[in-house]
Design a protein around this motif. Structure first.
Motif, PDB file in Angstrom:
ATOM      1  N   PHE A 176       0.902  -1.465   0.098  1.00 18.18           N
ATOM      2  CA  PHE A 176      -0.303   0.167  -0.087  1.00 18.18           C
ATOM      3  C   PHE A 176       0.788   1.130   0.000  1.00 18.18           C
ATOM      4  N   GLY A 177       0.463   2.130  -0.677  1.00 18.97           N
ATOM      5  CA  GLY A 177       1.061   3.544  -0.598  1.00 18.97           C
ATOM      6  C   GLY A 177       0.312   4.680  -0.723  1.00 18.97           C
TER       7      GLY A 177
ATOM      8  N   MET B  24       2.133   8.024  -9.368  1.00 15.53           N
ATOM      9  CA  MET B  24       1.447   7.386  -8.490  1.00 15.53           C
ATOM     10  C   MET B  24       1.990   6.775  -7.230  1.00 15.53           C
ATOM     11  N   ALA B  25       1.329   6.341  -5.895  1.00 14.54           N
ATOM     12  CA  ALA B  25       2.037   5.859  -4.987  1.00 14.54           C
ATOM     13  C   ALA B  25       2.369   4.534  -4.949  1.00 14.54           C
ATOM     14  N   VAL B  26       3.097   4.272  -6.177  1.00 13.58           N
ATOM     15  CA  VAL B  26       3.555   2.662  -6.569  1.00 13.58           C
ATOM     16  C   VAL B  26       4.845   2.254  -5.706  1.00 13.58           C
ATOM     17  N   GLU B  27       5.750   2.943  -5.573  1.00 15.88           N
ATOM     18  CA  GLU B  27       6.971   2.638  -5.009  1.00 15.88           C
ATOM     19  C   GLU B  27       6.840   1.956  -3.792  1.00 15.88           C
TER      20      GLU B  27
ATOM     21  N   THR C 124      -2.619  -7.065  -9.607  1.00 16.87           N
ATOM     22  CA  THR C 124      -3.567  -6.350  -9.710  1.00 16.87           C
ATOM     23  C   THR C 124      -3.672  -5.082  -8.552  1.00 16.87           C
ATOM     24  N   THR C 125      -4.203  -4.097  -9.063  1.00 16.77           N
ATOM     25  CA  THR C 125      -4.043  -2.828  -8.338  1.00 16.77           C
ATOM     26  C   THR C 125      -5.036  -2.170  -8.134  1.00 16.77           C
ATOM     27  N   GLY C 126      -5.173  -1.096  -7.275  1.00 20.09           N
ATOM     28  CA  GLY C 126      -6.345  -0.276  -6.886  1.00 20.09           C
ATOM     29  C   GLY C 126      -5.774   1.245  -6.594  1.00 20.09           C
ATOM     30  N   HIS C 127      -6.993   2.195  -6.639  1.00 17.69           N
ATOM     31  CA  HIS C 127      -6.519   3.319  -6.807  1.00 17.69           C
ATOM     32  C   HIS C 127      -7.630   4.292  -6.242  1.00 17.69           C
ATOM     33  N   GLY C 128      -7.538   5.447  -5.852  1.00 21.14           N
ATOM     34  CA  GLY C 128      -8.442   6.455  -5.488  1.00 21.14           C
ATOM     35  C   GLY C 128      -8.540   6.921  -4.145  1.00 21.14           C
TER      36      GLY C 128
ATOM     37  N   HIS D 132      -2.849   3.874  -3.322  1.00 22.55           N
ATOM     38  CA  HIS D 132      -2.442   2.888  -4.046  1.00 22.55           C
ATOM     39  C   HIS D 132      -2.290   1.373  -3.506  1.00 22.55           C
ATOM     40  N   THR D 133      -2.991   0.625  -3.974  1.00 23.13           N
ATOM     41  CA  THR D 133      -2.982  -0.867  -3.425  1.00 23.13           C
ATOM     42  C   THR D 133      -2.222  -1.710  -4.428  1.00 23.13           C
ATOM     43  N   CYS D 134      -1.484  -2.555  -4.228  1.00 21.61           N
ATOM     44  CA  CYS D 134      -0.834  -3.638  -4.978  1.00 21.61           C
ATOM     45  C   CYS D 134      -1.100  -4.999  -4.604  1.00 21.61           C
ATOM     46  N   THR D 135      -1.442  -5.902  -5.227  1.00 21.00           N
ATOM     47  CA  THR D 135      -1.611  -7.224  -4.841  1.00 21.00           C
ATOM     48  C   THR D 135      -1.314  -8.059  -5.915  1.00 21.00           C
TER      49      THR D 135
END
Length: 400
Positions: A251-252, A268-271, A375-379, A391-394
């Motif tokens: 999560f970022g 985006m808050a990917v890192e 798979t990612t999420g955003h918002g 930003h979510t990364c799964t």
């Protein structure tokens, strides 16, 4: 370092999808049907379900009206807990993180997670009253609307415009994202835009909504619901379908660094999310077979391709224009059509497609030897229209 102890310890074992217009169904009815389908898909009964999480999406232009009652009561599920969860379009990732805590402590053996919307049906009703699109409940402190920031497309368009100004990205390159995802959607009978291919010329000639965004840069307005069942890896072995294992999550927040560094309109808050998720799974980007990237608008896809490292920052436009995310490209992206061409149920859209790819159930669009999906999420902007989003990364896998 090796895998984290939690990597592969939990798995998705059931999936239920209700897609397409649902003019005669309430959100609660759609939710109950999606959950029923997920339970049946897992080969379980309602009595097996110990907990439920209702994944509620909030829009960039304001909040949706909530509703009373719960799909669990409608189905007669005697669960130990039920609550709502979600931020913007980041639903599945946050819900899974919560569900794994309950599973870890033995509070539930199986948890059903579900998200449902009736945005399309509601938009049709509000149009009859003279409004454009779906009416939202106003957010307190939302100062952008009096200055013209009336919808999510308004403040998201600034991200695309800034990327163009800094890196020379073109509208036609953003259009390549729309065209690629429509190609994928045309292989998905469930997609809203199935059988409706487009070209770059179609993208460029579509109405300009909020410069530089054309109509075909924008996601769908949808009805529907998606539910899935999460359990432990040990229990997953006894379920009806191939388990899909949770390999890592991260999560970022834009508000952590990017906002203060004034990079929030080109990154985006990917890192941090990538570092957490990939570290837990002990994999690299080269191990990912396909990606379901959150795509409320086209620039979000381009940003993630750059920020995750499939191409360098500023080179995303050329990368997509060369067909790298389209069928036959180097990294298949949003293989069901995504929010742009399939349906908009937040990150649940990508979650459902991830499960199908890893099970080998994607039909014509199936990725060969698909073992790992991102798979990612955003918002969920903290300062609209300042775009302080999560930003979510799964990472999901066929094998634990």
């Amino acid at each position: 370092m090796g895998k984290h102890a939690s990597s592969g310890k939990y798995a998705i074992v059931g999936l239920g999808v209700v897609a397409g217009p649902q003019p005669d169904r309430s959100e609660r009815m759609i939710a109950a049907e999606a959950a029923r389908l997920a339970i049946a898909d897992a080969g379980l009964t309602r009595a097996d379900i110990g907990g439920a999480i209702d994944l509620r999406r909030t829009g960039g232009g304001g909040d949706r009206a909530s509703y009373s009652d719960a799909f669990t009561r409608v189905l007669g599920i005697k669960n130990n807990f039920y609550f709502t969860c979600g931020r913007g379009g980041a639903l599945a990732g946050l819900g899974m993180a919560a569900a794994m805590s309950y599973l870890d402590r033995g509070i539930a053996d199986y948890v059903v997670l579900m998200g449902a919307v009736t945005d399309w049906s509601q938009s049709q009703e509000t149009r009859k009253k003279g409004f454009r699109g779906m009416a939202h409940a106003e957010k307190r402190g939302y100062w952008g609307k009096p200055l013209g920031d009336s919808r999510a497309v308004s403040h998201h368009s600034w991200m695309a415009a800034r990327h163009m100004a800094v890196y020379g990205t073109t509208s036609a390159q953003l259009g390549a994202i729309s065209v690629a995802q429509r190609e994928w959607a045309c292989m998905n009978p469930e997609a809203k835009m199935y059988g409706r291919p487009i070209t770059i010329e179609d993208h460029q000639s579509s109405p300009l909504v909020a410069e530089p965004y054309h109509l075909l840069d924008m996601s769908q307005v949808s009805d529907g619901g998606i539910a899935f069942i999460l359990t432990t890896a040990d229990r997953a072995k006894d379920c009806a379908k191939q388990p899909v294992y949770v390999l890592g999550q991260g999560f970022g927040e834009v508000s952590a660094d990017l906002w203060w560094e004034k990079k929030n309109f080109t990154h985006m808050a990917v890192e941090p999310a990538k570092k957490q998720a990939f570290g837990q799974a002990d994999i690299t980007l080269d191990d990912v077979d396909c990606a379901q990237l959150y795509d409320c608008f086209t620039a979000e896809v381009l940003f993630q391709l750059e920020d995750y490292g499939w191409c360098k920052k500023g080179e995303g436009g050329a990368f997509v224009a060369d067909g790298n995310m389209a069928p036959g490209g180097s990294i298949p992206v949003n293989t069901g059509g995504g929010l742009l061409s399939c349906y908009h149920l937040g990150d649940l859209t990508g979650l459902a497609e991830s499960v199908r790819q890893l099970r080998g159930e994607a039909g014509e669009r199936q990725i060969e030897d698909c073992d790992i999906v991102l798979t990612t999420g955003h918002g969920g902007e903290l300062v609209s229209p300042g775009m302080c989003s999560i930003h979510t990364c799964t990472l999901l896998g066929r094998h634990a």
